[in-house]
Design a protein around this motif. Structure first.
Motif, PDB file in Angstrom:
ATOM      1  N   GLU A 330       5.317   0.417  -6.421  1.00  0.00           N
ATOM      2  CA  GLU A 330       6.370  -0.580  -6.213  1.00  0.00           C
ATOM      3  C   GLU A 330       7.560  -0.324  -7.137  1.00  0.00           C
ATOM      4  O   GLU A 330       8.725  -0.503  -6.734  1.00  0.00           O
ATOM      5  N   ARG A 331       7.282   0.102  -8.348  1.00  0.00           N
ATOM      6  CA  ARG A 331       8.357   0.403  -9.291  1.00  0.00           C
ATOM      7  C   ARG A 331       9.169   1.602  -8.799  1.00  0.00           C
ATOM      8  O   ARG A 331      10.404   1.611  -8.894  1.00  0.00           O
ATOM      9  N   TRP A 332       8.484   2.590  -8.263  1.00  0.00           N
ATOM     10  CA  TRP A 332       9.170   3.777  -7.729  1.00  0.00           C
ATOM     11  C   TRP A 332      10.025   3.403  -6.519  1.00  0.00           C
ATOM     12  O   TRP A 332      11.171   3.854  -6.389  1.00  0.00           O
ATOM     13  N   LEU A 333       9.485   2.575  -5.633  1.00  0.00           N
ATOM     14  CA  LEU A 333      10.226   2.145  -4.450  1.00  0.00           C
ATOM     15  C   LEU A 333      11.497   1.398  -4.825  1.00  0.00           C
ATOM     16  O   LEU A 333      12.564   1.605  -4.217  1.00  0.00           O
ATOM     17  N   ALA A 334      11.405   0.544  -5.851  1.00  0.00           N
ATOM     18  CA  ALA A 334      12.585  -0.201  -6.293  1.00  0.00           C
ATOM     19  C   ALA A 334      13.655   0.749  -6.825  1.00  0.00           C
ATOM     20  O   ALA A 334      14.856   0.570  -6.563  1.00  0.00           O
ATOM     21  N   GLU A 335      13.235   1.767  -7.547  1.00  0.00           N
ATOM     22  CA  GLU A 335      14.183   2.730  -8.092  1.00  0.00           C
ATOM     23  C   GLU A 335      14.827   3.560  -6.981  1.00  0.00           C
ATOM     24  O   GLU A 335      16.016   3.867  -7.030  1.00  0.00           O
ATOM     25  N   MET A 336      14.035   3.940  -5.977  1.00  0.00           N
ATOM     26  CA  MET A 336      14.589   4.692  -4.855  1.00  0.00           C
ATOM     27  C   MET A 336      15.635   3.854  -4.107  1.00  0.00           C
ATOM     28  O   MET A 336      16.673   4.375  -3.677  1.00  0.00           O
ATOM     29  N   ALA A 337      15.378   2.567  -3.963  1.00  0.00           N
ATOM     30  CA  ALA A 337      16.330   1.691  -3.282  1.00  0.00           C
ATOM     31  C   ALA A 337      17.661   1.658  -4.032  1.00  0.00           C
ATOM     32  O   ALA A 337      18.734   1.656  -3.416  1.00  0.00           O
ATOM     33  N   GLU A 338      17.597   1.658  -5.354  1.00  0.00           N
ATOM     34  CA  GLU A 338      18.821   1.670  -6.157  1.00  0.00           C
ATOM     35  C   GLU A 338      19.612   2.954  -5.959  1.00  0.00           C
ATOM     36  O   GLU A 338      20.841   2.966  -6.072  1.00  0.00           O
ATOM     37  N   LYS A 339      18.914   4.059  -5.642  1.00  0.00           N
ATOM     38  CA  LYS A 339      19.574   5.343  -5.416  1.00  0.00           C
ATOM     39  C   LYS A 339      20.004   5.536  -3.964  1.00  0.00           C
ATOM     40  O   LYS A 339      20.562   6.579  -3.616  1.00  0.00           O
ATOM     41  N   GLY A 340      19.716   4.553  -3.113  1.00  0.00           N
ATOM     42  CA  GLY A 340      20.077   4.658  -1.710  1.00  0.00           C
ATOM     43  C   GLY A 340      19.139   5.539  -0.904  1.00  0.00           C
ATOM     44  O   GLY A 340      19.509   6.033   0.165  1.00  0.00           O
ATOM     45  N   ILE A 341      17.926   5.757  -1.405  1.00  0.00           N
ATOM     46  CA  ILE A 341      16.928   6.575  -0.722  1.00  0.00           C
ATOM     47  C   ILE A 341      15.906   5.664  -0.045  1.00  0.00           C
ATOM     48  O   ILE A 341      15.436   4.687  -0.645  1.00  0.00           O
ATOM     49  N   ASP A 342      15.558   5.964   1.201  1.00  0.00           N
ATOM     50  CA  ASP A 342      14.554   5.185   1.922  1.00  0.00           C
ATOM     51  C   ASP A 342      13.169   5.575   1.411  1.00  0.00           C
ATOM     52  O   ASP A 342      12.457   6.377   2.020  1.00  0.00           O
ATOM     53  N   GLY A 343      12.797   5.015   0.282  1.00  0.00           N
ATOM     54  CA  GLY A 343      11.533   5.353  -0.346  1.00  0.00           C
ATOM     55  C   GLY A 343      10.335   4.965   0.486  1.00  0.00           C
ATOM     56  O   GLY A 343       9.320   5.663   0.490  1.00  0.00           O
ATOM     57  N   ALA A 344      10.437   3.853   1.198  1.00  0.00           N
ATOM     58  CA  ALA A 344       9.309   3.389   2.012  1.00  0.00           C
ATOM     59  C   ALA A 344       8.971   4.402   3.095  1.00  0.00           C
ATOM     60  O   ALA A 344       7.803   4.726   3.332  1.00  0.00           O
ATOM     61  N   ALA A 345       9.988   4.927   3.781  1.00  0.00           N
ATOM     62  CA  ALA A 345       9.753   5.920   4.828  1.00  0.00           C
ATOM     63  C   ALA A 345       9.204   7.208   4.241  1.00  0.00           C
ATOM     64  O   ALA A 345       8.303   7.839   4.818  1.00  0.00           O
ATOM     65  N   LEU A 346       9.731   7.605   3.085  1.00  0.00           N
ATOM     66  CA  LEU A 346       9.270   8.820   2.432  1.00  0.00           C
ATOM     67  C   LEU A 346       7.825   8.680   1.975  1.00  0.00           C
ATOM     68  O   LEU A 346       7.006   9.593   2.157  1.00  0.00           O
ATOM     69  N   LEU A 347       7.499   7.535   1.398  1.00  0.00           N
ATOM     70  CA  LEU A 347       6.132   7.285   0.930  1.00  0.00           C
ATOM     71  C   LEU A 347       5.152   7.286   2.098  1.00  0.00           C
ATOM     72  O   LEU A 347       4.070   7.878   2.019  1.00  0.00           O
ATOM     73  N   ALA A 348       5.541   6.644   3.194  1.00  0.00           N
ATOM     74  CA  ALA A 348       4.672   6.606   4.377  1.00  0.00           C
ATOM     75  C   ALA A 348       4.451   8.008   4.928  1.00  0.00           C
ATOM     76  O   ALA A 348       3.323   8.376   5.294  1.00  0.00           O
ATOM     77  N   ALA A 349       5.508   8.822   4.970  1.00  0.00           N
ATOM     78  CA  ALA A 349       5.381  10.187   5.486  1.00  0.00           C
ATOM     79  C   ALA A 349       4.470  11.026   4.599  1.00  0.00           C
ATOM     80  O   ALA A 349       3.659  11.823   5.091  1.00  0.00           O
ATOM     81  N   ALA A 350       4.603  10.845   3.286  1.00  0.00           N
ATOM     82  CA  ALA A 350       3.769  11.602   2.349  1.00  0.00           C
ATOM     83  C   ALA A 350       2.299  11.227   2.498  1.00  0.00           C
ATOM     84  O   ALA A 350       1.419  12.104   2.540  1.00  0.00           O
ATOM     85  N   LYS A 351       2.010   9.937   2.593  1.00  0.00           N
ATOM     86  CA  LYS A 351       0.627   9.482   2.740  1.00  0.00           C
ATOM     87  C   LYS A 351       0.033   9.954   4.066  1.00  0.00           C
ATOM     88  O   LYS A 351      -1.140  10.346   4.131  1.00  0.00           O
ATOM     89  N   GLU A 352       0.825   9.894   5.109  1.00  0.00           N
ATOM     90  CA  GLU A 352       0.340  10.346   6.419  1.00  0.00           C
ATOM     91  C   GLU A 352       0.017  11.831   6.403  1.00  0.00           C
ATOM     92  O   GLU A 352      -0.986  12.273   6.976  1.00  0.00           O
ATOM     93  N   ALA A 353       0.865  12.606   5.729  1.00  0.00           N
ATOM     94  CA  ALA A 353       0.631  14.047   5.657  1.00  0.00           C
ATOM     95  C   ALA A 353      -0.627  14.363   4.860  1.00  0.00           C
ATOM     96  O   ALA A 353      -1.421  15.237   5.235  1.00  0.00           O
ATOM     97  N   VAL A 354      -0.840  13.658   3.753  1.00  0.00           N
ATOM     98  CA  VAL A 354      -2.053  13.857   2.960  1.00  0.00           C
ATOM     99  C   VAL A 354      -3.287  13.503   3.781  1.00  0.00           C
ATOM    100  O   VAL A 354      -4.285  14.240   3.791  1.00  0.00           O
ATOM    101  N   ALA A 355      -3.235  12.377   4.481  1.00  0.00           N
ATOM    102  CA  ALA A 355      -4.376  11.957   5.302  1.00  0.00           C
ATOM    103  C   ALA A 355      -4.647  12.969   6.420  1.00  0.00           C
ATOM    104  O   ALA A 355      -5.811  13.235   6.765  1.00  0.00           O
ATOM    105  N   ARG A 356      -3.604  13.547   6.964  1.00  0.00           N
ATOM    106  CA  ARG A 356      -3.745  14.510   8.060  1.00  0.00           C
ATOM    107  C   ARG A 356      -4.496  15.765   7.606  1.00  0.00           C
ATOM    108  O   ARG A 356      -5.268  16.350   8.363  1.00  0.00           O
TER     109      ARG A 356
END
Length: 370
Positions: A330-356
């Motif tokens: 959650e702390r990382w997501l908040a920081e990404m939002a401040e930088k204008g990066i869609d952290g939620a989408a990136l995090l979801a993609a990373a988790k999906e790739a690991v699970a795959r």
């Protein structure tokens, strides 16, 4: 008159490139009797901060370089400079490859904070499961997508991780998060600092080589490191307790970069660039992942043979640690939002790739999903 523009690094570069090229061409007969070149020859320098015996060189860089030399019929050669022997300090490695001081470097993304904000997602303890192979392949899935922007100034050959941090402690057997509260623990990364704080422990930053003495003298109660690093640091002789979570999950990992200077890469003939490409990316990610994962169980067995205790926490014991992982996330997501990066989408993609890629984890060793 002082020539401030010529740093020791550049002097090393000039000396090395000139003599290496002449020496190789003479020894290999690429120079004719009249001094003319009889065949194209490329010598690439590789610079990194660990010893020549470390896993990164012995099990990854050297076999990779040898395979390229063979595939090129000897037209591509490598000179490997371990332990920062080309000069500078580890945090300067990215700058060295970007600016062409070294042709290729192997470095830690976290050494240059803010340069790789997207790839940092794979450092999060909620993303990495415990297998270098799995996370390496997951990273490859995203390299041409959301991670590409981080590497626009260099030519990435491989972005990869180690098998993940176990917790190594001297005098405290950590079987629950309560056991970890108040302990002084060496910080593995920026997100690792957040994780340690969420655990109620005290993060302490220091270079890896200083960790053994700090643990011996009580400056540190423990450290988050993979077992493959704990062996050369002799931490398995200092720490008596080692903790990993249910299913072999670890407390996050560290993300590394093997990169080539962009201009140097583009200057190669098409056929030599193709050989580099064929030996990079997914093929190299798989080789590196398998090498790192293979080391962990061997070192764990050595630790147990020394009488150390390795705690494999069950799901109930692991749950409070996973809550700390979510706080870090959650702390990382908040920081990404401040930088204008869609952290939620990136995090979801990373988790999906690991699970795959999870089924490719070494069975029964580390990284088995729950």
């Amino acid at each position: 008159m002082t020539m401030t523009w010529m740093t020791p690094i550049w002097m090393t570069r000039i000396w090395k490139t000139t003599w290496a090229a002449l020496g190789f061409m003479t020894a290999s007969g690429l120079l004719g009797g009249d001094g003319s070149a009889r065949a194209q020859e490329v010598t690439l320098t590789v610079h990194h901060f660990l010893s020549a015996k470390a896993v990164n060189q012995a099990k990854m860089i050297e076999p990779w370089a040898e395979s390229i030399t063979e595939a090129s019929g000897g037209r591509i050669a490598f000179e490997i400079f371990p332990s920062m022997t080309m000069g500078g300090s580890p945090p300067e490695l990215y700058q060295q490859v970007r600016d062409g001081v070294a042709d290729i470097v192997w470095t830690v993304l976290g050494y240059t904070p803010g340069v790789f904000p997207h790839a940092e997602v794979f450092n999060l303890p909620s993303v990495h499961s415990g297998s270098a192979l799995v996370t390496n392949l997951a990273i490859q899935d995203l390299m041409d997508g959301p991670l590409a922007v981080d590497f626009e100034q260099v030519h990435p050959l491989l972005v990869h991780v180690h098998s993940g941090q176990a917790l190594h402690t001297v005098g405290t057997s950590v079987r629950s998060i309560e056991d970890a509260r108040g302990l002084k623990l060496r910080v593995p990364s920026r997100s690792g600092t957040w994780m340690i704080e969420a655990m109620g422990a005290e993060p302490v930053g220091m270079p890896v080589p200083d960790v053994p003495q700090a643990m011996s003298q009580g400056v540190l109660d423990g450290a988050f490191l993979p077992f493959e690093v704990a062996l050369p640091l002799r931490l398995i002789d200092i720490a008596k307790y080692h903790t990993e979570l249910a299913g072999g999950h670890r407390f996050g990992t560290t993300t590394f970069l093997l990169a080539m200077n962009q201009e140097r890469y583009e200057s190669l003939p098409d056929d030599l660039r193709a050989i580099i490409d064929d030996h990079s990316g997914e093929a190299l990610a798989r080789m590196a992942g398998e090498a790192w994962d293979a080391v962990e169980p061997r070192v764990m067995a050595l630790a147990e043979a020394r009488g150390n205790e390795i705690m494999h926490l069950d799901a109930e014991q692991s749950a409070p640690f996973l809550d700390a992982f979510r706080v870090t996330e959650e702390r990382w997501l908040a920081e990404m939002a401040e930088k204008g990066i869609d952290g939620a989408a990136l995090l979801a993609a990373a988790k999906e790739a690991v699970a795959r890629h999870a089924p490719e984890a070494p069975g029964g060793v580390i990284g088995a999903s729950e």
